[in-house]
Design a protein around this motif. Structure first.
Motif, mmCIF file in Angstrom:
data_model
loop_
_atom_site.group_PDB
_atom_site.id
_atom_site.type_symbol
_atom_site.label_atom_id
_atom_site.label_comp_id
_atom_site.label_asym_id
_atom_site.label_seq_id
_atom_site.Cartn_x
_atom_site.Cartn_y
_atom_site.Cartn_z
ATOM 1 N N PRO A 60 -11.078 1.483 -12.461
ATOM 2 C CA PRO A 60 -10.223 2.182 -11.479
ATOM 3 C C PRO A 60 -10.335 1.434 -10.220
ATOM 4 N N GLN A 61 -9.397 1.785 -9.134
ATOM 5 C CA GLN A 61 -9.473 1.094 -7.989
ATOM 6 C C GLN A 61 -10.774 1.666 -7.270
ATOM 7 N N GLY A 62 -11.627 0.520 -6.882
ATOM 8 C CA GLY A 62 -12.938 0.869 -6.224
ATOM 9 C C GLY A 62 -14.169 1.117 -7.519
ATOM 10 N N THR A 86 -2.260 -5.150 -8.859
ATOM 11 C CA THR A 86 -2.879 -6.059 -7.949
ATOM 12 C C THR A 86 -2.160 -6.448 -6.643
ATOM 13 N N HIS A 87 -2.863 -6.812 -5.589
ATOM 14 C CA HIS A 87 -2.216 -7.416 -4.172
ATOM 15 C C HIS A 87 -2.389 -8.807 -4.348
ATOM 16 N N ASP A 88 -3.117 -9.383 -5.385
ATOM 17 C CA ASP A 88 -3.518 -10.858 -5.261
ATOM 18 C C ASP A 88 -2.283 -11.577 -6.276
ATOM 19 N N ASN A 109 0.819 -1.377 -0.080
ATOM 20 C CA ASN A 109 0.064 0.043 -0.073
ATOM 21 C C ASN A 109 0.722 1.117 -0.029
ATOM 22 N N GLY A 110 0.586 2.095 -0.865
ATOM 23 C CA GLY A 110 1.212 3.492 -0.931
ATOM 24 C C GLY A 110 2.440 3.314 -1.649
ATOM 25 N N ALA A 111 2.831 2.104 -2.332
ATOM 26 C CA ALA A 111 3.912 2.124 -3.007
ATOM 27 C C ALA A 111 4.065 3.033 -4.295
ATOM 28 N N GLY A 112 2.880 3.460 -4.962
ATOM 29 C CA GLY A 112 2.969 4.331 -5.977
ATOM 30 C C GLY A 112 2.145 3.766 -7.337
ATOM 31 N N LYS A 113 1.601 2.453 -7.079
ATOM 32 C CA LYS A 113 0.938 1.846 -8.416
ATOM 33 C C LYS A 113 -0.143 2.558 -8.949
ATOM 34 N N THR A 114 -0.859 3.182 -8.238
ATOM 35 C CA THR A 114 -2.158 4.020 -8.672
ATOM 36 C C THR A 114 -1.725 5.325 -9.415
ATOM 37 N N SER A 115 -0.585 5.900 -8.531
ATOM 38 C CA SER A 115 -0.199 7.253 -9.187
ATOM 39 C C SER A 115 0.290 6.835 -10.669
ATOM 40 N N ILE A 116 1.213 5.640 -10.717
ATOM 41 C CA ILE A 116 1.603 5.446 -12.057
ATOM 42 C C ILE A 116 0.637 5.215 -12.898
HETATM 43 N N1 LIG Z 1 -3.516 13.276 -4.939
HETATM 44 C C1 LIG Z 1 -2.817 12.953 -3.900
HETATM 45 N N2 LIG Z 1 -2.363 14.018 -3.089
HETATM 46 C C2 LIG Z 1 -1.274 13.698 -2.185
HETATM 47 N N3 LIG Z 1 -0.733 12.274 -2.073
HETATM 48 C C3 LIG Z 1 -1.295 11.463 -2.800
HETATM 49 C C4 LIG Z 1 -2.193 11.556 -3.822
HETATM 50 N N4 LIG Z 1 -2.231 10.442 -4.452
HETATM 51 C C5 LIG Z 1 -1.414 9.568 -3.898
HETATM 52 N N5 LIG Z 1 -0.653 10.083 -3.031
HETATM 53 C C6 LIG Z 1 0.397 9.443 -1.979
HETATM 54 O O1 LIG Z 1 1.212 8.992 -2.827
HETATM 55 C C7 LIG Z 1 1.740 7.572 -2.608
HETATM 56 C C8 LIG Z 1 1.324 6.701 -3.395
HETATM 57 O O2 LIG Z 1 0.178 6.329 -3.619
HETATM 58 P P1 LIG Z 1 -0.794 5.338 -4.510
HETATM 59 O O3 LIG Z 1 -2.074 5.599 -4.643
HETATM 60 O O4 LIG Z 1 -0.261 5.482 -5.985
HETATM 61 O O5 LIG Z 1 -0.269 4.028 -3.994
HETATM 62 P P2 LIG Z 1 -0.613 2.430 -4.308
HETATM 63 O O6 LIG Z 1 0.574 1.886 -4.756
HETATM 64 O O7 LIG Z 1 -1.630 2.529 -5.364
HETATM 65 O O8 LIG Z 1 -1.302 1.973 -2.957
HETATM 66 P P3 LIG Z 1 -2.566 1.004 -2.648
HETATM 67 O O9 LIG Z 1 -1.982 -0.381 -2.713
HETATM 68 O O10 LIG Z 1 -2.761 1.431 -1.398
HETATM 69 O O11 LIG Z 1 -3.421 1.383 -3.875
HETATM 70 C C9 LIG Z 1 0.733 7.500 -0.950
HETATM 71 O O12 LIG Z 1 1.757 7.917 0.060
HETATM 72 C C10 LIG Z 1 -0.210 8.487 -1.175
HETATM 73 O O13 LIG Z 1 -0.707 9.032 -0.045
#
Ligand SMILES: Nc1ncnc2c1ncn2[C@@H]1O[C@H](COP(=O)(O)OP(=O)(O)OP(=O)(O)O)[C@@H](O)[C@H]1O
Ligand SMILES: [Mg+2]
Lengths: 257, 310
Positions: B94-96, B203-205, B50-57
């Motif tokens: 999307p996630q969710g 995925t986390h699976d 969680n929080g690794a940056g996957k959704t951001s990428i």
């Molecule tokens: N819009 C935003 N504003 C501020 N911080 C953000 C934003 N989006 C993501 N972050 C931060 O960036 C980091 C990476 O988030 P991200 O959602 O990319 O993680 P993830 O790998 O998808 O996690 P998860 O497995 O929980 O979905 C986290 O610390 C998150 O809090």
């Protein structure tokens, strides 16, 4: 698709949603001005001295013509405060829409278009009611429709800025009680702006006053003051553009990062 | 793909390329210099805690979230300048859940198709086709709240295909699904891959990643910590087999093998040839143990599991 076409698709979505409960919505649009007209026009209006009113007007028609603009203002504002906020936060609709070729700014323009259409239709109910109760409304009132659309688009855009900055629904009250309600009370809907004496000219550039002046002239079959026409074509679109940009900037931060 | 024929030739087989990709949120570096190349037709996995940056990428690839630094191309296009063109050609799960709660299943798809420029009639037909495909034709008039989580997920997947996308971005597509629904989604995704679509799957699976991904990368705190094909990663980080022994007990682990303790269990990673030696030692001290093949979960835990993230 061009930018405007994409915004129109957003607007179409809202129109589709609206159609699903249009009956209730339209009934409200007619019922509300009717109630106000009854209370203020027929009730209080009877006690009023006509000499302060423009030639050829009783208070019912005076107030009713102002109501055309203020209904547009209120309807557009409420739509883009409550409706847009719900779409943004609770329903994640914005998120879903910007995953398509539609951009955030195009979504916002679509929201403002929708507010403008919905509010203009609501405001059309007012002259209809006036005619039904037997007021001599000039057919020239139909020429006021474009001005109503521009006015509603303006208030819809302003509401988006407020919505974009609000943490929750409660915050809308600041805007409603500190901006919209005073504007409703002091823009010539209830009494002529001349009452403000030396400040009347300043009161005439308040956005709602601009709309009120236009509708009131047209109800009487007169050409509206040039200043109101020019402001409708310049100030209101200019500010709308600015507000849409401000809303986009805030939402970009808030939804995207 | 005639529409991408103007892309540089070298890019033609790469649907996503990233070099030194970075994204900051204030002081936080969510994505910290990621390199990535996804080939046309492959399923590429993004793994990480969680929080690794996957959704951001994913959101940067989607041309929604602007990047802070680095190079990124999607279908040969630049997300910074050609966002609308990119979004027109990709599908996103999307996630969710972000289905429109006020619209029926049919209208959810139909209106979405309109957002991609489809005409009214075309959108209606496309929505029907997709509901058919999702085996939800009989629920077309139901709103999302009237459908189960698995059904909603299927509609979201169907929605991602409304524009006949070439590239699907899937952010945890099977989270919270029951085993049947999950298997159904997997079958779907395999089918789409066979049809030539490229997939970027978060995925986390680990089971899902192992089944679907041709290649994947493991992220931690915005950085790539491992990359490769699942069997290669397993081989490299978790050897061939694993013995699990309840912790709190002690026995001398032979030096030649690698082991680690997580949540009360010691995991010993070893080559098949070492099996006799290890089980002999364990039997000698009378400890209960389980032997199994190494899998991607072992890789994940070895790489990222040293401290638990909250
Ligand atoms: N819009 C935003 N504003 C501020 N911080 C953000 C934003 N989006 C993501 N972050 C931060 O960036 C980091 C990476 O988030 P991200 O959602 O990319 O993680 P993830 O790998 O998808 O996690 P998860 O497995 O929980 O979905 C986290 O610390 C998150 O809090
Ligand atoms: Mg995520």
């Amino acid at each position: 698709m061009k930018r405007l076409a994409r915004s129109w698709r957003v607007c179409l979505r809202h129109l589709y949603m609206w159609r699903q409960h249009a009956g209730a919505s339209l009934a409200g649009n007619v019922a509300e001005p009717l109630l106000y007209l009854l209370i203020l026009g027929f009730g209080m209006g009877e006690m009023m001295d006509r000499s302060a009113l423009p030639e050829g007007m009783n208070y019912r028609l005076f107030y009713g013509s102002g109501l055309i603009a203020s209904v547009a203002m209120m309807s557009a504002s409420f739509e883009n405060l409550f409706g847009a906020f719900t779409r943004m936060m609770g329903q994640r609709t914005y998120e879903a829409m910007i995953a398509t070729p539609i951009s955030l700014s195009e979504v916002l323009v679509g929201d403002a278009m929708y507010a403008a259409i919905k509010a203009s239709l609501a405001s059309l109910a007012v002259p209809v009611v006036l005619v039904v109760v037997g007021e001599p409304v000039s057919p020239m009132i139909l020429l006021g429709l474009p001005a109503t659309v521009i006015l509603a688009f303006f208030f819809g855009s302003a509401a988006l800025v407020v919505m974009a900055h609000s943490p929750d629904y409660g915050w809308f009250n600041y805007y409603i009680t500190l901006v919209l309600t005073p504007m409703f009370l002091f823009s010539g809907v209830f009494f002529p702006l001349e009452i403000f004496g030396p400040y009347a000219e300043a009161a005439r550039i308040v956005p709602l006053s601009i709309g009120v002046e236009i509708q009131r002239s047209l109800v009487l079959g007169q050409v509206p003051p040039m200043q109101s026409i020019i402001l409708t074509l310049t100030l209101l679109p200019g500010l709308s553009w600015l507000f849409l940009r401000l809303a986009r900037r805030k939402l970009q931060q808030r939804l995207i990062g | 793909m005639s529409s991408s024929s103007y892309a540089p030739l070298s890019m033609d087989d790469l649907v996503i390329t990233a070099a030194g990709l970075k994204r900051r949120f204030g002081a936080l570096v969510a994505v910290d210099g990621v390199d990535l190349a996804v080939e046309r037709g492959e399923c590429f996995g993004l793994l990480g805690p969680n929080g690794a940056g996957k959704t951001s990428i994913t959101r940067m690839v989607q041309a929604v979230l602007p990047r802070t630094e680095g190079a990124l191309t999607v279908l040969g296009l630049d997300p910074g300048r050609q966002g609308a063109e990119i979004r027109a050609r990709i599908g996103v799960v999307p996630q969710g859940d972000n289905l429109d709660p006020d619209l029926s299943a049919q209208m959810n798809l139909q209106i979405y198709a309109r957002f991609f420029g489809a005409g009214a009639r075309e959108a209606e037909i496309r929505a029907r086709e997709l509901l058919e495909f999702a085996r939800l034709s009989d629920r077309s008039e139901d709103r999302p709240a009237q459908l189960s989580g698995g059904m909603r997920r299927r509609i979201i997947l169907a929605r991602a295909m409304v524009n006949r996308s070439e590239l699907l971005l899937l952010d945890e597509p099977t989270t919270a699904l029951d085993p049947q629904a999950r298997h159904q989604v997997w079958t779907w995704l395999k089918g789409l891959k066979e049809d030539g679509l490229s997939l970027l799957l978060t995925t986390h699976d680990m089971d899902e990643a192992e089944r679907l991904c041709d290649r994947l990368l493991v992220l931690d705190q915005g950085r790539v910590i491992a990359e490769g094909r699942p069997p290669d990663l397993i081989r490299r980080y978790a050897k061939e087999q694993v013995i699990e022994v309840d912790a709190g007990t002690h026995w001398e682990v032979p030096e030649a093998v690698q082991c680690e303790t997580h949540g009360g269990t010691t995991y010993v990673y070893f080559e098949r040839a070492q099996l006799g030696l290890l089980t002999g030692a364990l039997t000698a001290v009378g400890l209960p143990y389980r032997v199994r093949s190494a899998n991607l979960e072992d890789v994940f835990l070895r790489l990222t599991g040293r401290d638990l993230r909250t």
